[in-house]
Motif scaffolding. Structure first.
Motif, PDB file in Angstrom:
ATOM      1  N   ASP B 212      42.008  53.710   6.405  1.00 49.02           N
ATOM      2  CA  ASP B 212      42.326  54.556   5.260  1.00 49.02           C
ATOM      3  C   ASP B 212      42.412  53.619   4.051  1.00 49.02           C
ATOM      4  O   ASP B 212      43.230  52.699   4.029  1.00 49.02           O
ATOM      5  N   HIS B 228      35.813  64.562  14.461  1.00 42.48           N
ATOM      6  CA  HIS B 228      35.301  65.225  13.267  1.00 42.48           C
ATOM      7  C   HIS B 228      34.103  66.123  13.604  1.00 42.48           C
ATOM      8  O   HIS B 228      34.045  67.283  13.184  1.00 42.48           O
ATOM      9  N   ARG B 266      29.317  58.399   6.549  1.00 44.68           N
ATOM     10  CA  ARG B 266      28.910  58.780   5.193  1.00 44.68           C
ATOM     11  C   ARG B 266      28.184  60.127   5.188  1.00 44.68           C
ATOM     12  O   ARG B 266      28.457  60.984   4.375  1.00 44.68           O
ATOM     13  N   ASN B 269      30.537  62.752   5.436  1.00 47.61           N
ATOM     14  CA  ASN B 269      31.601  62.613   4.454  1.00 47.61           C
ATOM     15  C   ASN B 269      32.991  62.644   5.113  1.00 47.61           C
ATOM     16  O   ASN B 269      33.868  63.416   4.729  1.00 47.61           O
ATOM     17  N   LYS B 271      36.748  61.750   6.199  1.00 39.95           N
ATOM     18  CA  LYS B 271      37.938  61.203   5.520  1.00 39.95           C
ATOM     19  C   LYS B 271      39.011  60.966   6.572  1.00 39.95           C
ATOM     20  O   LYS B 271      38.879  61.372   7.729  1.00 39.95           O
ATOM     21  N   SER B 272      40.099  60.356   6.143  1.00 43.18           N
ATOM     22  CA  SER B 272      41.213  60.169   7.080  1.00 43.18           C
ATOM     23  C   SER B 272      41.722  61.528   7.533  1.00 43.18           C
ATOM     24  O   SER B 272      42.011  62.388   6.704  1.00 43.18           O
ATOM     25  N   GLY B 276      43.443  62.554   4.320  1.00 40.56           N
ATOM     26  CA  GLY B 276      42.283  63.014   3.559  1.00 40.56           C
ATOM     27  C   GLY B 276      41.732  61.948   2.636  1.00 40.56           C
ATOM     28  O   GLY B 276      40.801  62.180   1.874  1.00 40.56           O
ATOM     29  N   ASN B 277      42.300  60.723   2.689  1.00 35.75           N
ATOM     30  CA  ASN B 277      41.813  59.635   1.833  1.00 35.75           C
ATOM     31  C   ASN B 277      40.455  59.128   2.314  1.00 35.75           C
ATOM     32  O   ASN B 277      40.044  59.362   3.450  1.00 35.75           O
ATOM     33  N   ASP B 278      39.784  58.378   1.430  1.00 34.65           N
ATOM     34  CA  ASP B 278      38.521  57.741   1.803  1.00 34.65           C
ATOM     35  C   ASP B 278      38.738  56.696   2.884  1.00 34.65           C
ATOM     36  O   ASP B 278      39.828  56.131   3.011  1.00 34.65           O
ATOM     37  N   LEU B 279      37.667  56.440   3.620  1.00 30.55           N
ATOM     38  CA  LEU B 279      37.746  55.470   4.718  1.00 30.55           C
ATOM     39  C   LEU B 279      36.857  54.265   4.436  1.00 30.55           C
ATOM     40  O   LEU B 279      35.843  54.387   3.739  1.00 30.55           O
TER      41      LEU B 279
END
Lengths: 740, 740
Positions: B212, B228, B266, B269, B271-272, B276-279
Motif C-alpha cells: 500500500d 480481486h 495495472r 486497476n 488497489k489495496s 483502497g490506496n494505490d499499490l
C-alpha cells in the motif's frame, strides 16, 4: 552501569570483574547507583540477637590448612577493612562518588582474595585441553559452521551432547514441572520491541564497545582498557608514577561511564591490540539480535534475551488456568540469544543458549512454602553478602536455619535453593565445588529483596549456573504500565469489608456514536478516573452540560447524557494484589559444562584412558552390549538383550566392532556409558550368563542373562545401587586390559 | 517460480493454489521450468508389464457412493483430458510456454475436482470455532503477546499444549532416534548468510508482495490478484468479455512472473483491499528473518528456515562418529523461522515453528533397507502422480508392492513412509483422513528422484504435515562447492583396484618460508592439480627452475626446490562416493493441529460437553484423581495414589475443587485425560476400592486401590488395553451426570 546485563544462563563470571555496579537483571537497572544503596537490603541485617544466633549455627566451611589460611589472612583483612569502610560511608550517607570509589576498591580486594584462594587450592591435575579433546572427538559439542570457518559463540551439540542435554532437560522437567505441578509454557522467541521496552532490555541491555577505525573490528571497551593497563603495569618502561596511576584506575574500570572510558582510551593512547590501528570512541552496543517481523519493516523485533518475559506476558492466562488461585509457578525451557561483542570461554559464554526458567507467583505477604519442612535440614555452602564483605569464606548452613535467621529472605526462596542444590547434585555437579553466593546489596536489582547464585567451581573460576531471586512485583507492574492490562490476582480478605464506591457509568450507545473507534479508549479513561477527578467531571457536566477530556493526547468533548454517576456502599470479600515473583533460572549450557568438568577423569596409570563419570540419569546411553569376539553364536544373545532393553526404555549401544574388549570398554567409558554387558564363551553354556561391568569402580559381576535387562534398568533409574548388585552376584575377576 | 519455497513443516497447502510450478524445495529451484520436465521422473514410468502388475494390485480406495461418483465423473474426466494433453506436449517437446499454460490449466482442474470432492463428502458436524474455543479456554495454545495486541503468525503453547508437544516430541525421539539408532544433533538457529547462499535459500526463498503506497501495508501479490479477479467474476457489472478473460487468467496466477503480475495489477486497476490506496509494483520478499551476528555488522545472518542445513554442515563429524560407515541418519528437533507476508490459518501457517527432521545418508547405488521386510505388508492410501494426472482418487496399496512396482522409488524411502504412517496414527492421526501424495514431476526439485507428502484432511482441506523425499546428493554437493571441504564417504570396492598415481609433493618448509600465511592455500592448489596441469608444471620447473601459479586471483612464483613429483602405482580398496539423502521432515505444529481436529468430539446429546480423544501417549496427563466430595477421609487415599503414580512416572492431576463429579469429569475430558480414579464412600470400606473411568467409552470399573496405579501405568504406555481391564474388574454402573 556497564555490567548490568546480568541475564541468567548467560552471565559472565563477574566476581572477577566484579559486578559491584552491575545489577542482577538489566530489566530493572536504575540509573542512579546511590538509589541501590538506599533501597537494597544491607548485609548487616537483623537484630543483635539474630546475629548471635546466626554465628552460633555457622560452622566454618573452608577447613583450609593453617599455612594456606595464614597466607590468605592479609587478603581477608584487607577485604574486611574496605567492607567496613563501605558500611561506614553508607551509614553516614556519604556522597555518591566516595561510595562508588570505595565499592570499586572493595570489589578489587575481593577479587584479589578469590584469585589468591584459587591459586592456593591444591592442584587437581585437571587438564582442560584433554577434556576438550574428548568432548570434540566423541562429538559432545563443537563449533558451529566449522566447514565455513566457524562462528564465534555458536556451538552445535552432537549425538552425545544432544543425548546429555535431552536427559538433563527431561530430568529437569520431572524434577520441577511434574513434581511441583508447574505450568509449562512454550512461547515465541521472536519478540516485538514494545515488550522488551517495557522489560527494560531495549534501553539497558548493553555493553560499551570500541571499533578499529580501519577494519571495523570491535572490542569490549572494558576488556580492552583493562588488558592495556595491565600490560603497562608490568612494562619496565613505565615510570613508577604511571604505575601508581594505573593501580588507582584498574579497580574503577567497571564503574566507568562512556566518557570516562573515552578519556582513559585517549590518555593512554590505546590502539587496536590486533592491528595497532586507531580506535573509535566507546559506544553503546545493545546485546539483543534485532530483526523485523513481517514484510513492512514497521514491526521491529528482537530474539528474546531470556525466556522469562514469555511467562510474564502470559500471566493472566496462567492465573485463569489455575482457577485464579495463588501461588502457582510458570516454567519454560527454551533458547535465548545474546549478541556478545567477543565471545570466549567455550560453552560458558555463547550467543545462543538454552535456559530453563521458573517464575513462581505468590502472595507478597505470604512467602512461606508448604513443603519447606521436607528440605529444612538440608545443608550446603552459603556465601553470604556479609561474609563477602568481611573477607570470610562460605559456610555450610542448614537452609531451615538460614531462613529462620533471615539470612535467606523467605521460605519459598529457601525451598527453591534447596531444590536447585538437589537437582544439580543429582545430575552430576560435585557438591564440593558448589556454593550459593548472595548478591551484595549493590549488585542486586533495586526491586529484588534477595538473590542467590548457584556457582560451580571450574577451571574458569567460579561460574554462575543458576540464579535464584525474589524479584518482587517488578515485571508484572512494568507490563501492566505498558499495556493497561491489569496483571494482578485476588486475595481473600480475612473478613469482608464495606467500602464506598463512587463511579462513572458510561452510556455505551451515546459514547459509541460520538467517538466511534475511540469510544473504547474514552470509556477506559472515564472508568479509570480517581474520586477527585470524578467529582470535578460531575460538577462540570452539571454546570455546563459538557466537559473536555484528554485521552492519549487527543481531546474529546463528553456530553452530560453520555455518562451517569453512582455512589453506593459495597461489601467486598477479596482485594487485588500484584503477586511477587520468585525466579529460579537455569543456564543449561553452563550446567552441562560444569558437569563435564566435574566428571572428567583419567584412569590411574594410563594417561590415554580419559573418561566421564556422568550419573546414569544423564549419561547418553545407560548400557553397552559387547560380544567378546565376532563369534556368530554371540549375536543372538546381543539381539535379544537389545530388544529387552528397548522394551524397558533403556538406551543402549551395541559395539560389535571388534577390537579388544579393553579398548571397547575404554571407548564406552569416554562417552560415559555407566554399565556394560559382555557376552563371552561362558555365556553359551546353560544357564546362560553374562558379565556386567560398572564404569567407575571397574568391577564386574556375572549374572543370568535373563535378569540383566531389569538389573540395568533399575540401576539406571536409581532403584538399585551397584553395591546391592555386588552383594547379590558373584564377582567376575579378570583384569581389564589397558587401552594400549 | 512464486510458490517454490516449499519448506517442510511450513508449506502452505498449495494443492488449492496448486504448486504445479513450485518445486519441493527452494534450495534446488531451477530457473528453467522446461528443465524440470526433462529431468524429473515422469508419472508414466515403468514397463507395460509393471503397469499391469500395478493395476492388478491396486484397489479403489474411495468407496464413494455411486451418486457422488456420478457427480465427480465430469471433473475426473476433465482432469484426465488435461493430464493427457500435458503428457502429449511433453512427449512432443512442445514450446515451454504452451506446456506452462497446459500445466496451469491442469492444476486448475485438479483443484476444482478436489474442491468438489470435499464439498460432496458427508458433513461430519465438525465445528472449528467450538474446537478453537476449547483449545484457547484450556490454554492449549493462543496468540503470542496478546496483551500487547498480539503478533500474527506467532503462538504460545500453554501448559496443556506444551505437555502435548513435549509428549509428541518424546514419542518421536523414541520412535525414530532411539529405535533406529539415529545420530541426533542440536545446532545453532542463527546461521551465517554464506551457508544459506550455498543451500539456495538466499536467492530463492521468496514470495512476491505489493505495498500500500500510503500506509505501507503489504499483501501477497498472488493472493491479492486472485481475490480481486474472483470478485470481478461474480460482479454483475462485469461484461461477459471481461469474465471470459478472467477465466483465462485465473489458472495462470501461480505461474506468473513479477512483470506478469505487475501488468495484471495495472490492467485491472487493483488497489489495496483494505484502504483502497494505490499499490506498489510487485517485489521479491525473502522469507527469512535477517539479523547481524556480532557487533561489527559485517557478518550477516538469518534465522534458519529449516533444521536440515544444521545436519548437512555437520556431515563430516557425524560420518566420523559413525566410524566412517554408511548408511546412517542424522536427526534434529528444533525451531525454524519464516517471515510470512500475511500469516493466517492458525497453527498451520506461522512465523516460528518446531520441526523434526531426519537426513538418512546412504550409498546412492544401494537404497535397500534391512528392516524393510518388517513393514512391507503395511498398507495405506497412496495418491500417485499418475492418479493425480488421471483424475483418479488415492488407492490403498501395500508399501512392499509399491516399492516392488517402483511406484515408490526405493526401499529406504518406502520404509520411512511406513514409519511415518505408523508414527502419525500412533499419536492420534485418523487413518481415514490420511494419504501420501506424490509430487508431480514438475513440483519436485530437479535433483529429487521421488517425493511423497503425508497429508491430513482437516477443515482447511488436505494439509501437508510430513514430507518424505529422496534428495539425492544435492545438499552435500552444494556445501562442498561452497567450502572446498569434501563431504563424501568411502565405499569398499568389490575387489581391489590398481591405479597409477601422479602427484606433486610440496616441501612444507620451503613453501612456508616463501609464502607465509598463503602457504596453506598454495599447498592446497598444488596438491589439487590434475594430471595434465601437473605435467605442465613439472616441465616448466625443469626448464626454467620456477613457475608462476595463480591461487584465488593472486600470483605466486613456485621454485623448483619447493616441490617434488612422484609417479607410482597404488592398490585401492575403497572409492569415494557422495551419499544420497532420504529426508523425512515433520512439521510438529501442523501434526498437532491435525491431531486436535481428528480428536475433537462432542458428547451425544450434550452440545456443551466437548472433549478430546487424544491417545494416552500424548495426552497432557494420563490420569485424574477425584475425591467424590470434600470428605476429609478421602484426602489420604488421594495423596497415596498421587505418590504412587509419581513413582511410576505417570503424570496426573488432582481435582479436589468440589463441583459435581460429572462436571469434573467433563473438565478432565476437555484436557483429554484418558483415565480417572474416583475415591467415593465405598472406598472407605475394606478392602479399599475405587472406580476407574475411561474417557472415550465412559465406562467405569471398580478395582482395589492398591492395584490402580499399575493398571493406569500399563494402560498409559499401551501394555494393557481397556477391554482387558473391563474383562477383569466388575463394571461400576452409575449414570454420569451431564455437565449442566
Amino acid at each position: 552501569m556497564k555490567h548490568c546485563f546480568h541475564i541468567l544462563g548467560q552471565w559472565v563470571r563477574h566476581s572477577h570483574l566484579a559486578p559491584l555496579t552491575g545489577l542482577h537483571r538489566i530489566s530493572a537497572c536504575i540509573s542512579s547507583t546511590s538509589q541501590q544503596y538506599i533501597k537494597a537490603r544491607d548485609p548487616e541485617w537483623g537484630s543483635k540477637q539474630q546475629k548471635e544466633k546466626r554465628s552460633s549455627i555457622l560452622r566454618n566451611l573452608s577447613k583450609m590448612d593453617p599455612q594456606i589460611e595464614a597466607e590468605l589472612a592479609p587478603f581477608r583483612a584487607s577485604v574486611k577493612e574496605q567492607g567496613d569502610l563501605v558500611r561506614k560511608l553508607k551509614s553516614e550517607k556519604a556522597p555518591d562518588i566516595d561510595l562508588q570509589r570505595a565499592v570499586a576498591e572493595l570489589k578489587h580486594r575481593k577479587r584479589a582474595l578469590e584469585e589468591k584462594e584459587l591459586a592456593l587450592t591444591p592442584k587437581d591435575d585437571f587438564d582442560r585441553g584433554k577434556m576438550e579433546d574428548l568432548l570434540k572427538q566423541r562429538f559432545f559439542y563443537d563449533q558451529s559452521f566449522a566447514i565455513y570457518g566457524g562462528v564465534n559463540g555458536l556451538y552445535d551439540f552432537g549425538p552425545m551432547g544432544c543425548a546429555v542435554k535431552a536427559n538433563l532437560l527431561q530430568t529437569w522437567r520431572k524434577f520441577f514441572i511434574l513434581e511441583e505441578q508447574m505450568l509449562e509454557v512454550d512461547t515465541a522467541m521472536l519478540t516485538p520491541e514494545v515488550v522488551l521496552k517495557a522489560s527494560g532490555h531495549v534501553d539497558r541491555f548493553q555493553d560499551y564497545m570500541v571499533k578499529d577505525l580501519k577494519n571495523g573490528e570491535c572490542f569490549r571497551a572494558d576488556h580492552l582498557i583493562e588488558a592495556h593497563l595491565e600490560k603497562l603495569l608490568v612494562d619496565k618502561k613505565s615510570s613508577d608514577e604511571v604505575k601508581e596511576a594505573i593501580r588507582q584506575i584498574l579497580p574503577m574500570i567497571d564503574g566507568m561511564s562512556k566518557d570516562d572510558m573515552g578519556e582513559c582510551l585517549r590518555k593512554y593512547n590505546m590502539k587496536s591490540p590486533v592491528t595497532g590501528n586507531d580506535l573509535s570512541d566507546p559506544m553503546e552496543f545493545n546485546l539483543m539480535f534485532a530483526t523485523s517481523i513481517g514484510p513492512t519493516g514497521q514491526l521491529k523485533g528482537f530474539l528474546r534475551p531470556e525466556t522469562a518475559q514469555g511467562i510474564f506476558v502470559n500471566f493472566k492466562r496462567l492465573l485463569e488456568f489455575n482457577a485464579g488461585k495463588l501461588p502457582f509457578a510458570g516454567a519454560q525451557i527454551g533458547n535465548s540469544f545474546r549478541n556478545e561483542i567477543s565471545p570466549r570461554s567455550g560453552l560458558i559464554r555463547v550467543r545462543e543458549f538454552t535456559m530453563a526458567e521458573i517464575e513462581h507467583f505468590c502472595d507478597p505477604d505470604h512467602k512461606d512454602h508448604p513443603k519447606f519442612a521436607d528440605i529444612a535440614l538440608l545443608e550446603f555452602p552459603l556465601y553470604s553478602a556479609c561474609n563477602q564483605m568481611d573477607g570470610k569464606p562460605p559456610e555450610l548452613i542448614k537452609i531451615g536455619d538460614a531462613v529462620k535467621t533471615k539470612l535467606v529472605a523467605n521460605e519459598t526462596l529457601g525451598y527453591f535453593m534447596a531444590r536447585i542444590y538437589l537437582f544439580l547434585t543429582k545430575v552430576g555437579v560435585d557438591s564440593k565445588r558448589f556454593r550459593f553466593r548472595q548478591h551484595l546489596s549493590n549488585e542486586m536489582a533495586h526491586y529484588a529483596c534477595d538473590c542467590w547464585d548457584a556457582e560451580m567451581k571450574t577451571s574458569y573460576g567460579w561460574i554462575e549456573c543458576v540464579g535464584c531471586a525474589d524479584r518482587s512485583c517488578y515485571d508484572l507492574t512494568q507490563h501492566t504500565k505498558a499495556t493497561s492490562v491489569k496483571l494482578a490476582a485476588e486475595r481473600k480478605l480475612p473478613e469482608p469489608k464495606t467500602i464506598s464506591v463512587y463511579e462513572c457509568v458510561p452510556e455505551k450507545g451515546g459514547l459509541g456514536k460520538a467517538f466511534k473507534k475511540d469510544a473504547k479508549a474514552v470509556t477506559a479513561h472515564l472508568t479509570g478516573l480517581s474520586g477527585d477527578e470524578l467529582s470535578t467531571l460531575e460538577q462540570t457536566l452539571q454546570d455546563k452540560g459538557e466537559a473536555e477530556i484528554q485521552v492519549d493526547g487527543q481531546k474529546f468533548t463528553v456530553k452530560k447524557e453520555m455518562v451517569s454517576f453512582k455512589k453506593y456502599d459495597k461489601t467486598i470479600h477479596v482485594e487485588e494484589i500484584v503477586p511477587s515473583v520468585i525466579e529460579p533460572s537455569f543456564g543449561i549450557g553452563r550446567i552441562m559444562y560444569s558437569v563435564f568438568e566435574h566428571n572428567f577423569k583419567v584412569r590411574e596409570g594410563d594417561e590415554q584412558r580419559t573418561y566421564l563419570t556422568l550419573p546414569p540419569i544423564i549419561a547418553p546411553y545407560k548400557c553397552s552390549l559387547l560380544p567378546l569376539s565376532n563369534n556368530p553364536d554371540f549375536a543372538s544373545f546381543i539381539k535379544q538383550l537389545s530388544q529387552q532393553l528397548t522394551e524397558l526404555d533403556v538406551s543402549h549401544k551395541v559395539d560389535d566392532s571388534g577390537g579388544s574388549i579393553g579398548r571397547r570398554y575404554a571407548r564406552t567409558d569416554q562417552i560415559a556409558i555407566p554399565y556394560g554387558i559382555t557376552i563371552d564363551f561362558d555365556s553359551l553354556k546353560t544357564p546362560h550368563t553374562a558379565t556386567l561391568r560398572e564404569r567407575d569402580t571397574l568391577k564386574q559381576v556375572r549374572a543370568p542373562i535373563e535378569e540383566l535387562p531389569e538389573i540395568v534398568r533399575d540401576l539406571a533409574v536409581g532403584r538399585r545401587t551397584w553395591e546391592n548388585v555386588l552383594n547379590n552376584y558373584p564377582l567376575f575377576e579378570q583384569q581389564e586390559a589397558s587401552s594400549k
